[in-house]
Design a protein around this motif. Structure first.
Motif, PDB file in Angstrom:
ATOM      1  N   GLU A 102      -6.880   2.573   1.200  1.00 40.92           N
ATOM      2  CA  GLU A 102      -5.664   3.217   0.679  1.00 40.92           C
ATOM      3  C   GLU A 102      -5.306   2.675  -0.697  1.00 40.92           C
ATOM      4  OE1 GLU A 102      -4.190   5.705   2.135  1.00 40.92           O
ATOM      5  OE2 GLU A 102      -5.400   5.639   3.964  1.00 40.92           O
ATOM      6  N   GLU A 103      -4.503   3.449  -1.421  1.00 41.16           N
ATOM      7  CA  GLU A 103      -4.058   3.048  -2.759  1.00 41.16           C
ATOM      8  C   GLU A 103      -3.069   1.884  -2.664  1.00 41.16           C
ATOM      9  OE1 GLU A 103      -4.942   4.181  -5.694  1.00 41.16           O
ATOM     10  OE2 GLU A 103      -6.237   5.828  -5.042  1.00 41.16           O
ATOM     11  N   VAL A 104      -3.195   0.945  -3.579  1.00 43.25           N
ATOM     12  CA  VAL A 104      -2.235  -0.158  -3.694  1.00 43.25           C
ATOM     13  C   VAL A 104      -1.142   0.254  -4.677  1.00 43.25           C
ATOM     14  CG1 VAL A 104      -1.896  -2.553  -4.410  1.00 43.25           C
ATOM     15  CG2 VAL A 104      -3.956  -1.911  -3.144  1.00 43.25           C
ATOM     16  N   PHE A 107       0.832  -1.199   0.000  1.00 43.87           N
ATOM     17  CA  PHE A 107       0.000   0.000   0.000  1.00 43.87           C
ATOM     18  C   PHE A 107       0.872   1.256   0.000  1.00 43.87           C
ATOM     19  CE2 PHE A 107      -2.763  -3.312   1.438  1.00 43.87           C
ATOM     20  CZ  PHE A 107      -4.010  -2.976   0.923  1.00 43.87           C
ATOM     21  N   ASP A 108       0.299   2.311  -0.530  1.00 41.61           N
ATOM     22  CA  ASP A 108       0.997   3.587  -0.676  1.00 41.61           C
ATOM     23  C   ASP A 108       1.475   4.141   0.659  1.00 41.61           C
ATOM     24  OD1 ASP A 108       1.551   5.846  -2.682  1.00 41.61           O
ATOM     25  OD2 ASP A 108       0.494   6.893  -1.067  1.00 41.61           O
ATOM     26  N   LEU A 154      -7.107   0.256   6.058  1.00 44.68           N
ATOM     27  CA  LEU A 154      -6.022  -0.011   5.119  1.00 44.68           C
ATOM     28  C   LEU A 154      -6.564  -0.274   3.719  1.00 44.68           C
ATOM     29  CD1 LEU A 154      -2.968  -0.472   4.708  1.00 44.68           C
ATOM     30  CD2 LEU A 154      -3.346  -2.875   5.287  1.00 44.68           C
ATOM     31  N   ARG A 198       4.615   4.904  -6.457  1.00 46.10           N
ATOM     32  CA  ARG A 198       3.198   4.895  -6.830  1.00 46.10           C
ATOM     33  C   ARG A 198       3.003   4.762  -8.336  1.00 46.10           C
ATOM     34  NH1 ARG A 198      -1.502   9.147  -5.070  1.00 46.10           N
ATOM     35  NH2 ARG A 198      -1.573   7.786  -3.268  1.00 46.10           N
ATOM     36  N   ALA A 240      -0.542   5.268   3.728  1.00 45.37           N
ATOM     37  CA  ALA A 240      -1.091   4.332   4.706  1.00 45.37           C
ATOM     38  C   ALA A 240      -0.176   4.128   5.909  1.00 45.37           C
ATOM     39  CB  ALA A 240      -1.359   2.981   4.036  1.00 45.37           C
ATOM     40  N   ARG A 273      -7.390  -9.286   0.825  1.00 48.79           N
ATOM     41  CA  ARG A 273      -8.290  -8.190   1.179  1.00 48.79           C
ATOM     42  C   ARG A 273      -9.255  -8.597   2.287  1.00 48.79           C
ATOM     43  NH1 ARG A 273      -8.670  -3.637  -1.528  1.00 48.79           N
ATOM     44  NH2 ARG A 273      -7.449  -3.326  -3.434  1.00 48.79           N
ATOM     45  N   ASN A 314       6.127   2.115   3.133  1.00 48.83           N
ATOM     46  CA  ASN A 314       4.838   1.577   2.715  1.00 48.83           C
ATOM     47  C   ASN A 314       4.254   0.689   3.806  1.00 48.83           C
ATOM     48  OD1 ASN A 314       6.797   1.636   0.113  1.00 48.83           O
ATOM     49  ND2 ASN A 314       4.724   2.185  -0.484  1.00 48.83           N
TER      50      ASN A 314
END
Length: 477
Positions: free
Chosen positions: A311-313, A239-240, A308, A446, A243, A298, A271
């Motif tokens: 948030e962006e992966v 994750f970005d 979590l 990212r 997070a 997930r 990360n």
């Protein structure tokens, strides 16, 4: 010292050849270069640490939950002390965050006192049981319903890429030859051993098998059938950096027979990681992620830390661990053959690597092999890839002395032109953008190289696509 990636191998008989340049093989080669022997480290890949080692969960373990009395337990405990000291000496980033094993039901809660006892038997005496209130005060973003936890203060996170590279660099600077793109295809035991590789013949008086997923295959070439490696795939999600503030510790589940289970842990790169799965498969090349595997992660992550999942992966990846039917490492010396098998090294191999290397040397000595008098190796200092320590772009002193450290190329990861130049001019320069990522973090953020990819490729030597390269150093005697 020589680093080769193509062409015929040297026409000589090495004292010792180590097969496999992952974290364990590189550690063994480094340890052996302390002695007056001609050592070669060979690997089928075009870089060190390009197999299981690059996809490690990046935890420096205490060994609290190993099988008491096992070889793994002893080597993990010893290796943790050795590697922690080595990391401080060489600049490998380590963060001692501590771990919390979170119990989500009555059965898991009831298992925690047994884990305390197990930890005690493994020499880990500082674990502590936490109630739900204290657990949530320590990890306020934890999902609802946790009943308690076991605290293991000694667990840390580490950079697995830099660790392998440090070992291999020190081995090469100490006189070892590194031969890449060199797959062992056949082997005939004798004096010396005769190996047939993808780059021609190779001879050695002593052979060390640290081939990871393929250690059982090498073992069979030498006439042994002691174990079988079953690839255990571990899929992970990264994750970005946004997070990172969600989690303060390494969050572990109560372990099962298949492994330590799905964890949530920060990384030294800033990360947060979720994983791994534990899937026993047949294909030793199946490092792809699957929709089912990611859905499983997930689902697990949603219980542990629901926020979590919002948030962006940044990335998903999968690694293969060398599982066997035994609950221990498969390390054995065949003295009459001058051959050592180092097999069944699972996810704890990163932590145990230096202790495994010392153990191999002890086995050789016990078998009557006189390695000579050990010497100190020349120190190395690795570039810092960790966010908890000053990076080059933040250091005014470095930039004043060399403005290249102030010119950012990869903006997601804040990687400078000076760092890329240093990696390309190092003793073990990368031959690909992926190898450069493990040395600098370039293209690992990212955007995954969408914006900086062309600029990074342009810095490579003319032998690879590029524009204005930095000069590649001559690496040889």
């Amino acid at each position: 010292m020589t680093v080769t990636t193509a062409g015929a191998l040297p026409d000589e008989v090495y004292d010792i050849v180590v097969v496999g340049a992952g974290v364990v093989g590189a550690a063994i080669a480094r340890e052996l270069t302390r002695y007056p022997s001609r050592v070669a480290l060979v690997d089928a890949s075009d870089d060190v640490g390009d197999g299981t080692s690059k996809a490690n969960t990046a935890i420096l373990h205490t060994g609290f939950d190993a099988v008491p009395g096992s070889l793994e337990s002893r080597l993990v405990r010893e290796g943790q002390r050795r590697l922690a000291a080595y990391a401080e000496e060489t600049g490998i980033p380590v963060e001692p965050l501590g771990a919390l094993l979170v119990a989500w039901d009555d059965g898991q809660l009831a298992a925690l006192p047994g884990l305390v006892e197990k930890a005690e038997r493994n020499g880990c005496h500082d674990t502590r049981l936490l109630g739900a209130d204290e657990l949530y005060s320590r990890e306020p973003r934890l999902g609802p319903g946790a009943l308690g936890a076991l605290e293991v203060p000694g667990e840390s996170i580490i950079c697995p890429w830099t660790t392998t590279l440090a070992y291999a660099t020190q081995a090469v600077l100490g006189g070892a030859d590194l031969h890449l793109n060199c797959r062992v295809e056949k082997a005939a035991s004798g004096e010396p051993h005769h190996l047939v590789t993808s780059r021609g013949p190779l001879r050695a008086h002593t052979l060390i098998n640290a081939a990871g997923l393929h250690a059982d295959e090498i073992d069979r070439l030498l006439g042994h059938h002691d174990f079988t490696v079953t690839p255990r795939r571990g899929q992970l999600m990264v994750f970005d950096k946004q997070a990172r503030g969600l989690v303060r510790h390494i969050l572990l589940p109560v372990p099962t027979a298949l492994g330590k289970g799905v964890l949530v842990a920060p990384t030294v790169y800033g990360n947060v990681m979720l994983g791994p799965t534990a899937e026993d498969i047949d294909d030793k090349t199946a490092t792809g992620s699957s929709a089912a595997g990611l859905a499983y992660l997930r689902d697990k992550g949603r219980r542990v830390m629901p926020e979590l999942l919002d948030e962006e992966v940044t990335a998903v990846y999968a690694g293969l661990r060398a599982a066997t039917d035994k609950d221990d490492y498969r390390i054995r010396c065949h003295a009459e053959q001058r051959y050592v098998t180092v097999g069944g090294i699972r996810s704890t191999g990163l932590t145990a690597s230096m202790a495994i290397a010392a153990h191999v040397v002890e086995l050789l000595a016990a078998a009557g092999q006189d390695l000579g008098t050990p010497r100190a190796l020349a120190p190395v200092r690795m570039p810092n890839l960790g966010e908890a320590f000053p990076r080059p772009y933040e250091r005014a002193d470095l930039i004043a002395a060399d403005p290249e450290y102030g010119k950012i190329v990869c903006h997601c990861e804040r990687v400078t032109r000076g760092e890329i130049r240093d990696a390309l001019a190092g003793p073990l320069p990368p031959s690909s953008a992926e190898g450069l990522r493990r040395r600098t973090r370039a293209r690992g953020g990212r955007c995954q190289g969408f914006y900086c990819g062309a600029a990074v490729r342009a810095l490579f030597p003319p032998a690879t696509p590029g524009g204005e390269p930095f000069p590649r150093p001559e690496v040889g005697p």
